[in-house]
Scaffold this motif. Structure first.
Motif, PDB file in Angstrom:
ATOM      1  N   PRO A  41     -13.859   5.458   3.121  1.00 35.11           N
ATOM      2  CA  PRO A  41     -13.265   5.714   2.033  1.00 35.11           C
ATOM      3  C   PRO A  41     -11.672   5.957   2.123  1.00 35.11           C
ATOM      4  N   MET A  42     -11.205   6.386   3.328  1.00 33.14           N
ATOM      5  CA  MET A  42      -9.918   6.828   3.525  1.00 33.14           C
ATOM      6  C   MET A  42      -9.219   6.020   4.974  1.00 33.14           C
ATOM      7  N   VAL A  43      -8.025   5.665   4.846  1.00 32.85           N
ATOM      8  CA  VAL A  43      -7.222   4.793   5.741  1.00 32.85           C
ATOM      9  C   VAL A  43      -6.077   5.537   5.899  1.00 32.85           C
ATOM     10  N   THR A  44      -5.430   5.562   7.144  1.00 32.88           N
ATOM     11  CA  THR A  44      -4.034   6.060   7.222  1.00 32.88           C
ATOM     12  C   THR A  44      -2.812   5.188   6.697  1.00 32.88           C
ATOM     13  N   THR A  45      -1.602   5.695   6.648  1.00 33.40           N
ATOM     14  CA  THR A  45      -0.680   4.773   6.017  1.00 33.40           C
ATOM     15  C   THR A  45      -0.528   3.513   6.888  1.00 33.40           C
ATOM     16  N   ALA A  46      -0.576   3.600   8.067  1.00 34.41           N
ATOM     17  CA  ALA A  46      -0.044   2.410   9.079  1.00 34.41           C
ATOM     18  C   ALA A  46      -1.402   1.335   8.785  1.00 34.41           C
ATOM     19  N   GLN A  47      -2.756   1.860   8.631  1.00 38.46           N
ATOM     20  CA  GLN A  47      -3.628   1.247   8.465  1.00 38.46           C
ATOM     21  C   GLN A  47      -3.745   0.224   7.018  1.00 38.46           C
ATOM     22  N   TYR A  48      -3.262   1.114   6.220  1.00 32.40           N
ATOM     23  CA  TYR A  48      -2.910   0.584   4.769  1.00 32.40           C
ATOM     24  C   TYR A  48      -1.966  -0.341   4.648  1.00 32.40           C
ATOM     25  N   PHE A  49      -1.080  -0.364   5.348  1.00 31.83           N
ATOM     26  CA  PHE A  49       0.165  -1.466   5.253  1.00 31.83           C
ATOM     27  C   PHE A  49      -0.409  -2.580   6.024  1.00 31.83           C
ATOM     28  N   SER A  50      -1.149  -2.263   7.172  1.00 39.16           N
ATOM     29  CA  SER A  50      -1.724  -3.683   7.944  1.00 39.16           C
ATOM     30  C   SER A  50      -2.648  -4.474   7.177  1.00 39.16           C
ATOM     31  N   ILE A  51      -3.300  -3.895   6.383  1.00 35.77           N
ATOM     32  CA  ILE A  51      -4.182  -4.599   5.338  1.00 35.77           C
ATOM     33  C   ILE A  51      -3.653  -5.332   4.480  1.00 35.77           C
ATOM     34  N   TRP A  52      -2.445  -4.883   3.942  1.00 38.73           N
ATOM     35  CA  TRP A  52      -1.711  -5.871   3.020  1.00 38.73           C
ATOM     36  C   TRP A  52      -0.773  -6.782   3.461  1.00 38.73           C
ATOM     37  N   GLU A  53      -0.683  -6.545   4.830  1.00 35.56           N
ATOM     38  CA  GLU A  53       0.412  -7.637   5.704  1.00 35.56           C
ATOM     39  C   GLU A  53      -0.574  -8.612   5.977  1.00 35.56           C
ATOM     40  N   ALA A  54      -1.920  -8.516   6.222  1.00 31.49           N
ATOM     41  CA  ALA A  54      -2.902  -9.404   6.714  1.00 31.49           C
ATOM     42  C   ALA A  54      -3.284 -10.218   5.325  1.00 31.49           C
ATOM     43  N   TYR A  55      -3.592  -9.590   4.293  1.00 29.40           N
ATOM     44  CA  TYR A  55      -3.765 -10.404   3.087  1.00 29.40           C
ATOM     45  C   TYR A  55      -2.813 -11.296   2.832  1.00 29.40           C
ATOM     46  N   SER A  56      -1.488 -11.031   3.224  1.00 28.83           N
ATOM     47  CA  SER A  56      -0.283 -11.796   2.817  1.00 28.83           C
ATOM     48  C   SER A  56      -0.287 -12.952   3.655  1.00 28.83           C
ATOM     49  N   ASN A  57      -0.662 -12.553   4.887  1.00 25.77           N
ATOM     50  CA  ASN A  57      -0.617 -13.684   6.095  1.00 25.77           C
ATOM     51  C   ASN A  57      -1.638 -14.972   5.735  1.00 25.77           C
ATOM     52  N   ILE A  58      -2.971 -14.176   5.124  1.00 29.75           N
ATOM     53  CA  ILE A  58      -3.887 -15.303   4.918  1.00 29.75           C
ATOM     54  C   ILE A  58      -3.554 -16.072   3.832  1.00 29.75           C
ATOM     55  N   ILE A  59      -2.930 -15.524   2.803  1.00 32.25           N
ATOM     56  CA  ILE A  59      -2.696 -16.194   1.609  1.00 32.25           C
ATOM     57  C   ILE A  59      -1.395 -17.384   1.805  1.00 32.25           C
ATOM     58  N   GLY A  60      -0.491 -16.840   2.592  1.00 30.89           N
ATOM     59  CA  GLY A  60       0.628 -17.590   3.230  1.00 30.89           C
ATOM     60  C   GLY A  60       1.969 -17.506   2.255  1.00 30.89           C
ATOM     61  N   ASP A  61       1.805 -17.517   1.093  1.00 30.02           N
ATOM     62  CA  ASP A  61       3.090 -17.484   0.226  1.00 30.02           C
ATOM     63  C   ASP A  61       2.960 -16.086  -0.537  1.00 30.02           C
ATOM     64  N   THR A  62       3.877 -14.968  -0.388  1.00 30.05           N
ATOM     65  CA  THR A  62       3.837 -13.679  -1.075  1.00 30.05           C
ATOM     66  C   THR A  62       3.759 -13.815  -2.560  1.00 30.05           C
ATOM     67  N   ALA A  63       4.501 -14.552  -3.231  1.00 35.14           N
ATOM     68  CA  ALA A  63       4.216 -14.864  -4.657  1.00 35.14           C
ATOM     69  C   ALA A  63       2.785 -15.114  -4.934  1.00 35.14           C
ATOM     70  N   LYS A  64       2.407 -16.198  -4.466  1.00 36.36           N
ATOM     71  CA  LYS A  64       0.956 -16.805  -4.684  1.00 36.36           C
ATOM     72  C   LYS A  64      -0.021 -15.665  -4.668  1.00 36.36           C
ATOM     73  N   GLY A  65       0.146 -14.810  -3.457  1.00 39.18           N
ATOM     74  CA  GLY A  65      -0.850 -13.949  -3.264  1.00 39.18           C
ATOM     75  C   GLY A  65      -0.859 -12.699  -4.334  1.00 39.18           C
ATOM     76  N   ILE A  66       0.407 -12.268  -4.954  1.00 33.04           N
ATOM     77  CA  ILE A  66       0.663 -11.372  -5.946  1.00 33.04           C
ATOM     78  C   ILE A  66      -0.190 -11.571  -6.990  1.00 33.04           C
ATOM     79  N   ILE A  67       0.015 -12.921  -7.668  1.00 34.64           N
ATOM     80  CA  ILE A  67      -0.422 -13.374  -8.772  1.00 34.64           C
ATOM     81  C   ILE A  67      -1.882 -13.749  -8.765  1.00 34.64           C
ATOM     82  N   LYS A  68      -2.478 -13.994  -7.780  1.00 37.26           N
ATOM     83  CA  LYS A  68      -3.685 -14.483  -7.528  1.00 37.26           C
ATOM     84  C   LYS A  68      -4.522 -13.129  -7.478  1.00 37.26           C
ATOM     85  N   LEU A  69      -4.240 -12.095  -6.691  1.00 31.60           N
ATOM     86  CA  LEU A  69      -4.655 -10.930  -6.996  1.00 31.60           C
ATOM     87  C   LEU A  69      -4.689 -10.133  -8.218  1.00 31.60           C
ATOM     88  N   THR A  70      -3.402 -10.000  -8.610  1.00 28.14           N
ATOM     89  CA  THR A  70      -3.200  -9.265  -9.797  1.00 28.14           C
ATOM     90  C   THR A  70      -3.965  -9.893 -11.158  1.00 28.14           C
TER      91      THR A  70
END
Length: 337
Positions: A41-70
């Motif tokens: 249920p809890m993660v550290t700040t470093a882990q939190y940022f790493s998860i978002w960076e990984a999601y971004s890398n998988i999606i490829g384009d930052t803008a696309k990832g923002i719109i898709k998840l939002t």
């Protein structure tokens, strides 16, 4: 546990990823983190940022990832902090709640200002000198507009948006926000039309708010005393000891600050990293020795000592006794009780 030491990571996030056709374990693996993290249920700040960076890398384009998840994240997956905003009376009430309850989900910090015909919400960071990944920044601001659209049932548009990072396909972001998007700016902020703040929410649920509001407010009140840098350092150190990473570099990185900054802040609190490390080891040694299933050597390893003799010397300084004698006395007392 100290406030802001860790981040609540809603289980609904992983369900939301599956809904978008993204395997959660792929995100965790890409982030270089253990798969068991998905059940934490809890993660550290470093882990939190790493998860978002990984999601971004998988999606490829930052803008696309923002719109898709939002846009694709279903309301059913909202955590209580967001539900309290979604079921608010109007858009202004919703934003006020989002900003207040964001304190329960660091490291993002939101500041709202209303002037003339504008309402500007600026994104900052709590207790970390490291800014979050562009994907996280974009989703945080985009969701504030998405919240208004879902709550009012109207296709609201922003007045302007500014990002400090490059965000991929800016044109698609401008289409989403309905306004000009500036990248490479000095801040991250969303500016709304003030007239939209008074729009009522069709999702307003007074009965649910009566349940959620007191519970969330109580959680914030409980967090107020726990902002000490000392508690943050001790918590991270406890998690790092078994892996042999009990050094100031590891802790400073987790907190998103330099070694020198961390040393300066601890000095301001009248302590040092080495003193806190010793305290943590003493506290853990007492806990582990109270467990008869653990050998003395295992206890030494768990609190970061490769050499058992070093552990013995340290323990004598802490308790004035050997680990074996201390355990005998401690377990004997508890057996009598």
């Amino acid at each position: 546990m100290a406030a802001y030491t860790t981040i609540k990571f809603p289980a609904g996030f992983w369900s939301g990823l599956r809904q978008l056709g993204i395997a959660p374990h792929e995100v965790v693996r890409r982030a270089g983190l253990p798969l068991t993290l998905m059940n934490e249920p809890m993660v550290t700040t470093a882990q939190y940022f790493s998860i978002w960076e990984a999601y971004s890398n998988i999606i490829g384009d930052t803008a696309k990832g923002i719109i898709k998840l939002t846009t694709g994240f279903e309301t059913v997956h909202f955590p209580p902090t967001v539900l309290a905003a979604y079921h608010a009376r109007d858009y202004h009430d919703a934003l006020t709640r989002m900003i207040r309850y964001k304190r329960l989900c660091p490291p993002e910090s939101l500041r709202i200002t209303e002037e003339n015909n504008e309402c500007t919400i600026e994104l900052g960071w709590l207790n970390t000198e490291q800014p979050g990944p562009p994907m996280l920044i974009g989703i945080t601001l985009a969701f504030l507009l998405e919240l208004g659209r879902r709550g009012t049932g109207q296709p609201l548009t922003a007045k302007s948006v500014e990002f400090s990072h490059l965000m991929g396909d800016v044109q698609s972001l401008e289409t989403y926000f309905g306004c000009q998007v500036q990248v490479g700016g000095s801040s991250n902020r969303l500016t709304l039309h003030k007239r939209d703040l008074h729009r009522p929410f069709v999702s307003y649920n007074a009965e649910l708010l009566e349940i959620l509001t007191p519970a969330l407010d109580q959680s914030i009140d409980k967090q107020q005393p726990g902002h000490s840098i000392i508690e943050k350092v001790k918590w991270i150190t406890k998690r790092s000891l078994p892996g042999g990473l009990s050094n100031i570099q590891t802790v400073a990185a987790e907190l998103g600050m330099s070694n020198r900054t961390l040393q300066r802040r601890l000095h301001g609190e009248g302590t040092s990293f080495q003193q806190l490390l010793s305290q943590v080891r003493q506290e853990l040694a007492r806990e582990y020795l109270a467990d008869p299933s653990l050998e003395i050597g295992e206890v030494a390893f768990l609190i970061g000592y490769e050499d058992q003799n070093s552990f013995y010397r340290a323990f004598r300084l802490w308790e004035g006794d050997t680990p074996s004698n201390w355990r005998t006395v401690h377990l004997g007392v508890h057996s009598i009780n």
